[in-house]
Design a protein around this motif. Structure first.
Motif, mmCIF file in Angstrom:
data_model
loop_
_atom_site.group_PDB
_atom_site.id
_atom_site.type_symbol
_atom_site.label_atom_id
_atom_site.label_comp_id
_atom_site.label_asym_id
_atom_site.label_seq_id
_atom_site.Cartn_x
_atom_site.Cartn_y
_atom_site.Cartn_z
ATOM 1 N N MET A 66 0.869 -1.107 0.019
ATOM 2 C CA MET A 66 0.182 -0.158 -0.033
ATOM 3 C C MET A 66 1.042 1.165 -0.036
ATOM 4 O O MET A 66 2.081 1.101 0.154
ATOM 5 C CB MET A 66 -0.850 0.018 1.293
ATOM 6 N N PRO A 67 0.304 2.314 -0.253
ATOM 7 C CA PRO A 67 1.215 3.541 -0.432
ATOM 8 C C PRO A 67 1.875 3.967 1.167
ATOM 9 O O PRO A 67 3.114 4.395 0.902
ATOM 10 C CB PRO A 67 0.012 4.649 -0.583
ATOM 11 N N ASP A 68 1.345 3.592 1.951
ATOM 12 C CA ASP A 68 1.901 3.637 3.359
ATOM 13 C C ASP A 68 2.285 2.566 4.393
ATOM 14 O O ASP A 68 2.744 2.751 5.302
ATOM 15 C CB ASP A 68 1.043 4.858 4.147
ATOM 16 N N HIS A 69 2.285 1.135 3.675
ATOM 17 C CA HIS A 69 2.628 0.234 4.547
ATOM 18 C C HIS A 69 2.731 -0.932 3.474
ATOM 19 O O HIS A 69 2.221 -0.959 2.445
ATOM 20 C CB HIS A 69 1.862 -0.052 5.690
ATOM 21 N N VAL A 70 3.606 -2.204 4.074
ATOM 22 C CA VAL A 70 3.728 -3.317 3.307
ATOM 23 C C VAL A 70 3.150 -4.406 4.157
ATOM 24 O O VAL A 70 3.462 -4.460 5.347
ATOM 25 C CB VAL A 70 5.013 -3.401 3.043
#
Length: 132
Positions: A59-63
């Motif tokens: 995701m743009p802000d986490h994996v």
């Protein structure tokens, strides 16, 4: 894909880790070509270290990363290698990431598939992108 058992010369194991980790300040930097390159780097590292990716969602802000590993690999060692190498390479290739003091936070979440099935975790990770 079912459970994957790993065999070494003396050990048969089924060790699956579900990792969640974030960019520094939870910045939304993991998109477009950065996401594509990050996945390539993770695949290369996993191949080099004999880790098998069950699922990866960025995701743009986490994996979310669900790995099958050998018992000789600790979660701390895995995260150290993954974060270190991907941070170095991504910051060299994408100059706009250099405004962060480091790409990744020092923290991460990790769990084993002990209390829930691997299929449940895989389904959860795969559904992350479809959540609103």
């Amino acid at each position: 894909m079912g459970q994957e058992y790993r065999r070494t010369t003396t050990t048969v194991s089924l060790i699956n880790y579900h990792f969640i980790f974030c960019p520094r300040y939870r910045r939304k930097v993991l998109s477009g070509q950065v996401e594509v390159r990050f996945k390539e780097l993770v695949q290369e590292l996993c191949t080099q270290n004999d880790w098998h990716i069950a699922v990866i969602e960025v995701m743009p802000d986490h994996v979310h990363l669900f790995l099958n590993v050998l018992p000789t690999d600790s979660p701390a060692d895995i995260m150290g290698k993954l974060k270190g190498a991907t941070s170095r390479d991504l910051r060299q290739e994408f100059i706009h990431l250099n405004h962060l003091p480091s790409l990744w936070t020092r923290s991460y979440f990790v769990s084993t598939a002990g209390n829930v099935s691997s299929e449940t975790i895989k389904r959860y990770v795969e559904e992350q992108k479809t959540r609103g």
